[in-house]
Scaffold this motif. Structure first.
Motif, short mmCIF file in Angstrom:
data_model
loop_
_atom_site.label_atom_id
_atom_site.label_comp_id
_atom_site.label_asym_id
_atom_site.label_seq_id
_atom_site.Cartn_x
_atom_site.Cartn_y
_atom_site.Cartn_z
N ILE A 118 1.09 -1.17 0.09
CA ILE A 118 -0.03 0.08 0.11
C ILE A 118 0.89 1.29 -0.03
N VAL A 119 0.49 2.31 -0.61
CA VAL A 119 1.35 3.60 -0.56
C VAL A 119 0.29 4.39 0.08
N ASN A 120 0.77 5.08 1.03
CA ASN A 120 0.09 5.97 1.97
C ASN A 120 0.67 7.52 1.63
N ASP A 121 0.14 8.13 1.12
CA ASP A 121 0.71 9.43 0.61
C ASP A 121 -0.08 10.67 1.37
N VAL A 122 0.53 11.34 2.34
CA VAL A 122 -0.13 12.16 3.17
C VAL A 122 -0.38 13.62 2.28
N SER A 123 0.22 13.49 1.27
CA SER A 123 0.03 14.87 0.52
C SER A 123 -1.11 14.63 -0.71
N GLY A 124 -1.39 13.60 -0.73
CA GLY A 124 -2.63 13.16 -1.69
C GLY A 124 -2.16 13.71 -3.07
N GLY A 125 -0.78 13.35 -3.42
CA GLY A 125 -0.16 13.46 -4.66
C GLY A 125 0.14 15.09 -5.00
N LEU A 126 0.23 15.82 -4.13
CA LEU A 126 0.36 17.25 -4.26
C LEU A 126 1.99 17.40 -4.09
N ALA A 127 2.78 16.74 -3.30
CA ALA A 127 4.10 16.90 -3.12
C ALA A 127 5.12 16.26 -4.09
N ASP A 128 4.50 15.57 -4.93
CA ASP A 128 5.19 15.00 -6.15
C ASP A 128 4.52 14.54 -6.98
N ALA A 129 4.60 15.09 -8.46
CA ALA A 129 3.69 14.95 -9.65
C ALA A 129 3.94 13.54 -10.09
N ALA A 130 4.76 12.88 -9.45
CA ALA A 130 5.22 11.71 -10.25
C ALA A 130 4.59 10.46 -9.40
N MET A 131 3.96 10.92 -8.36
CA MET A 131 3.24 9.88 -7.30
C MET A 131 2.20 9.13 -7.97
N VAL A 132 1.19 9.93 -8.53
CA VAL A 132 0.09 9.19 -9.25
C VAL A 132 0.33 8.19 -10.32
N PRO A 133 1.15 8.90 -11.33
CA PRO A 133 1.41 7.73 -12.44
C PRO A 133 2.39 6.78 -11.98
N PHE A 134 3.12 6.78 -10.78
CA PHE A 134 3.68 5.62 -10.18
C PHE A 134 2.83 4.60 -9.65
N VAL A 135 1.89 5.20 -8.93
CA VAL A 135 0.77 4.31 -8.26
C VAL A 135 0.10 3.49 -9.18
N ALA A 136 -0.47 4.61 -10.45
CA ALA A 136 -1.36 3.75 -11.52
C ALA A 136 -0.59 2.66 -12.14
N ALA A 137 0.67 2.87 -12.31
CA ALA A 137 1.71 1.69 -12.82
C ALA A 137 1.88 0.65 -11.95
N ALA A 138 1.96 0.74 -10.67
CA ALA A 138 2.21 -0.23 -9.93
C ALA A 138 0.94 -1.02 -9.45
N GLU A 139 -0.16 -0.60 -9.51
CA GLU A 139 -1.54 -1.03 -9.26
C GLU A 139 -1.59 -1.50 -7.86
N VAL A 140 -1.28 -0.64 -7.10
CA VAL A 140 -1.34 -0.84 -5.64
C VAL A 140 -2.43 0.14 -5.07
#
Length: 296
Positions: A118-140
């Motif tokens: 699981i990825v727990n991102d307290v910034s909701g994707g705001l701190a790092d623009a690469a987070m959402v694409p990574f999670v989408a690709a990782a399918e977690v």
């Protein structure tokens, strides 16, 4: 406390379905945690603490290497990885379902490689623009928290017209962004972000009106554990907030109330007590809970 307006969603794709609110145990691998003062900063201490939480019966372990207490300064990605990766490898290797608490996509990627589920991102994707694409690709599964900025100045951002409506709207915006970025909505959990750019009164308003967040249609993780708003409530005659280490009884009482409101999970430090609390909440809120095997 408001009644539920909609039936809460507790199903997260990629994770086992439970018949009660889940309990996520906290493992802070930091020297400056507000809650434990760095007791588990050494990898060996963090691993042993994780084992203790698992023995107590937690469903998930949330492992983080960057403090998000008010005023905290950030560490770099290399240091964050140095702290958490050995702990994740060890505990995931022993069968734990591990959540990595990070705002950085590169750290999340390394953590998933090490066994985090699981990825727990307290910034909701705001701190790092690469987070959402990574999670989408990782399918977690992805825990998306309400956030308005980093810890160093987040208290100055606690300005709302209506905290419940504003948090719901901002979470809805981040949810839409994550889905547009390729993360399946069935894998997303929302978190109101208690204590993050919130005053004590605003935190109480949110935990009293989780029904407004249930209307967003995604499971809710709520993290009340040892937070400042509990310390303020329990202040002594001198007005000094109760220390974080003495807020567990209040945390457990609130965890039960949050569970009754239909939360998917509570994130806590006192694991065994929280598990008792959510089981009591399940027995109160679900007439069929006691009739299912293993719950009597």
């Amino acid at each position: 406390m408001a009644a539920l307006a909609t039936r809460p969603n507790r199903r997260v794709e990629g994770l086992p379905a439970l018949d009660r609110c889940a309990v996520m145990g906290v493992v802070n691998v930091t020297p400056d945690s507000f809650s434990d003062g760095g007791r588990y900063f050494a990898p060996e201490a963090a691993i042993e603490h994780g084992r203790e939480l698992l023995a107590a019966g937690v469903d998930y372990l949330d492992i983080g290497g960057e403090s998000t207490r008010p005023g905290a300064l950030r560490v770099d990605a290399e240091e964050e990885e140095r702290r958490i990766l050995p702990v994740i490898r060890a505990l995931a290797g022993e069968g734990a379902v591990v959540s990595v608490d990070t705002m950085r996509a590169e750290v999340a990627e390394r953590a998933v490689e090490a066994g985090a589920a699981i990825v727990n991102d307290v910034s909701g994707g705001l701190a790092d623009a690469a987070m959402v694409p990574f999670v989408a690709a990782a399918e977690v599964p992805y825990i998306l928290m309400h956030w308005r900025g980093h810890s160093v100045d987040m208290n100055a951002r606690a300005v709302y017209d209506d905290v419940v409506a504003d948090v719901a709207r901002e979470l809805a915006d981040r949810l839409a962004h994550a889905v547009e970025g390729g993360i399946r909505p069935e894998r997303i959990v929302l978190d109101p972000g208690l204590g993050f750019a919130k005053t004590a009164a605003q935190d109480w308003a949110l935990v009293s009106h989780l029904d407004a967040l249930h209307t967003l249609g995604r499971p809710l993780l709520v993290g009340p554990s040892r937070k400042r708003f509990l310390g303020s409530l329990l202040a002594g005659p001198d007005g000094e907030p109760r220390p974080a280490s003495d807020r567990d009884v209040a945390t457990i009482a609130l965890a039960a109330l949050i569970a009754v409101q239909g939360a998917w999970a509570v994130r806590v430090h006192a694991a065994a007590e929280a598990i008792d609390a959510v089981r009591v909440a399940a027995a109160v809120g679900d007439p069929g809970y006691l009739t299912r095997e293993g719950n009597r």
